[in-house]
Design a protein around this motif. Structure first.
Motif, mmCIF file in Angstrom:
data_model
loop_
_atom_site.group_PDB
_atom_site.id
_atom_site.type_symbol
_atom_site.label_atom_id
_atom_site.label_comp_id
_atom_site.label_asym_id
_atom_site.label_seq_id
_atom_site.Cartn_x
_atom_site.Cartn_y
_atom_site.Cartn_z
ATOM 1 N N TYR A 60 0.847 -1.178 0.000
ATOM 2 C CA TYR A 60 0.000 0.000 0.000
ATOM 3 C C TYR A 60 0.890 1.238 0.000
ATOM 4 C CZ TYR A 60 -3.518 3.392 1.453
ATOM 5 O OH TYR A 60 -4.352 4.494 1.531
ATOM 6 N N GLU A 62 0.955 4.595 0.588
ATOM 7 C CA GLU A 62 1.206 5.558 1.659
ATOM 8 C C GLU A 62 1.882 4.896 2.856
ATOM 9 O OE1 GLU A 62 1.017 8.846 1.549
ATOM 10 O OE2 GLU A 62 0.551 8.503 -0.560
ATOM 11 N N SER A 63 1.455 3.692 3.197
ATOM 12 C CA SER A 63 2.080 2.988 4.317
ATOM 13 C C SER A 63 3.539 2.677 4.013
ATOM 14 C CB SER A 63 1.330 1.681 4.602
ATOM 15 O OG SER A 63 0.007 1.939 5.016
ATOM 16 N N LYS A 66 5.884 5.711 4.233
ATOM 17 C CA LYS A 66 6.232 6.029 5.618
ATOM 18 C C LYS A 66 7.232 5.018 6.160
ATOM 19 C CE LYS A 66 4.266 6.581 10.245
ATOM 20 N NZ LYS A 66 3.036 6.495 11.078
ATOM 21 N N ASN A 67 6.985 3.730 5.903
ATOM 22 C CA ASN A 67 7.907 2.689 6.346
ATOM 23 C C ASN A 67 9.303 2.907 5.776
ATOM 24 O OD1 ASN A 67 5.481 -0.051 6.184
ATOM 25 N ND2 ASN A 67 5.840 1.473 7.773
ATOM 26 N N TYR A 81 5.663 -5.074 5.123
ATOM 27 C CA TYR A 81 6.104 -4.665 3.799
ATOM 28 C C TYR A 81 7.619 -4.661 3.639
ATOM 29 C CZ TYR A 81 1.267 -3.102 3.262
ATOM 30 O OH TYR A 81 -0.101 -3.047 3.193
ATOM 31 N N GLU A 241 2.654 -8.824 0.629
ATOM 32 C CA GLU A 241 3.272 -8.685 1.935
ATOM 33 C C GLU A 241 3.664 -10.070 2.418
ATOM 34 O OE1 GLU A 241 0.272 -8.280 5.391
ATOM 35 O OE2 GLU A 241 -0.553 -7.075 3.784
#
Length: 283
Positions: A60, A62-63, A66-67, A81, A241
């Protein structure tokens, strides 16, 4: 606690150094007209995940963005992820490096060709060599699988090496990190020592002189693609994932299933073979 005066080799630091020598990015206007240039932080981390896990991922957006940022800055060690802490991923990568070396080496070669600026390679090698040399938690007897033969050499031997094959070197450093440095957060003091912010919310800029301490001449060469050690038709699953449940302890079972009057179509190449009667189908 990590000695703040000593660099700490971990995944985030390795990734951050790779980003410093990525290929030239497209201008904003060009990216607007033609989409992504394929050289974003997330693109390059996906490439690194492929080297380790031998699987494509489609997280995903956006996630994962950030990660990626948190992994680079050593605030995050991985998860769904970024599977660098998953036991089955670690074991599989270790097995590839030790038993199917050409396969892992080819993935690293693809990564280098796709993402890295060849003109900056020497600096990257020197930066990694100095980081390993100054990292007091790596003993002189620790092994790095940095030879194209698949053989390991110790940190002490690495400190005197002058002939370095780039892809095996990067693969060996990454292999060491995946096996021995699961806690990426321990690299945070190193990141803060190497990067600075002009304001609290501005981007971090690389300001370190790491690499300048390696004064010996280096002969850095590129390793050609290798002949794969497994069949070309081996199927590699793709996952969006990774789950720890998908795993190392899976066992193979034979199931006898009885089917009345089955018709089976077996396709080989362009020819279909029809089998109209089977008493027992073993799966």
């Amino acid at each position: 606690m990590v000695n703040n005066n000593s660099p700490y080799l971990c995944g985030g630091i390795f990734f951050a150094l790779l980003l410093e020598i990525r290929k030239q990015r497209s201008k904003a206007r060009d990216k607007f007209l033609g989409g992504s240039d394929g050289l974003s932080d997330t693109d390059i981390l996906k490439g690194l995940i492929y080297v380790v896990a031998n699987q494509e991922n489609a997280p995903y957006a956006e996630s994962f963005k950030k990660n990626t940022s948190e992994y680079k800055s050593c605030r995050y060690s991985g998860g769904a992820y970024i599977p660098f802490k998953k036991t089955h991923v670690i074991n599989s990568f270790d097995n590839d490096v030790k038993n199917k070396y050409p396969n892992a080496l080819n993935r690293m070669s693809e990564f280098v060709n796709k993402y890295l600026d060849e003109s900056k390679i020497e600096w990257l090698v020197k930066a990694l060599l100095e980081t390993i040399d100054l990292d007091t938690r790596i003993s002189g007897t620790h092994n790095f699988y940095i030879q194209s033969s698949g053989q390991a050499i110790t940190k002490a031997e690495l400190a005197t090496l002058t002939n370095i094959e780039l892809q095996p070197f990067l693969l060996g450093v990454l292999h060491y990190i995946i096996l021995h440095r699961p806690d990426n957060k321990l690299g945070r003091p190193t990141y803060e020592a190497w990067y600075t912010q002009s304001t609290e919310y501005s981007e971090w800029e690389f300001t370190s002189g790491i690499g300048s301490g390696i004064n010996r001449p280096l002969n850095i060469t590129f390793t050609p693609m290798q002949e794969e050690s497994t069949p070309e038709d081996e199927e590699i699953p793709e996952f969006s994932e990774w789950s720890d449940e998908a795993t190392d302890d899976t066992t193979s079972k034979t199931i006898n299933q009885f089917i009345n009057n089955p018709t089976i179509v077996n396709q080989r190449g362009k020819t279909n073979i029809h089998i109209n009667h089977v008493d027992t189908l073993k799966l």
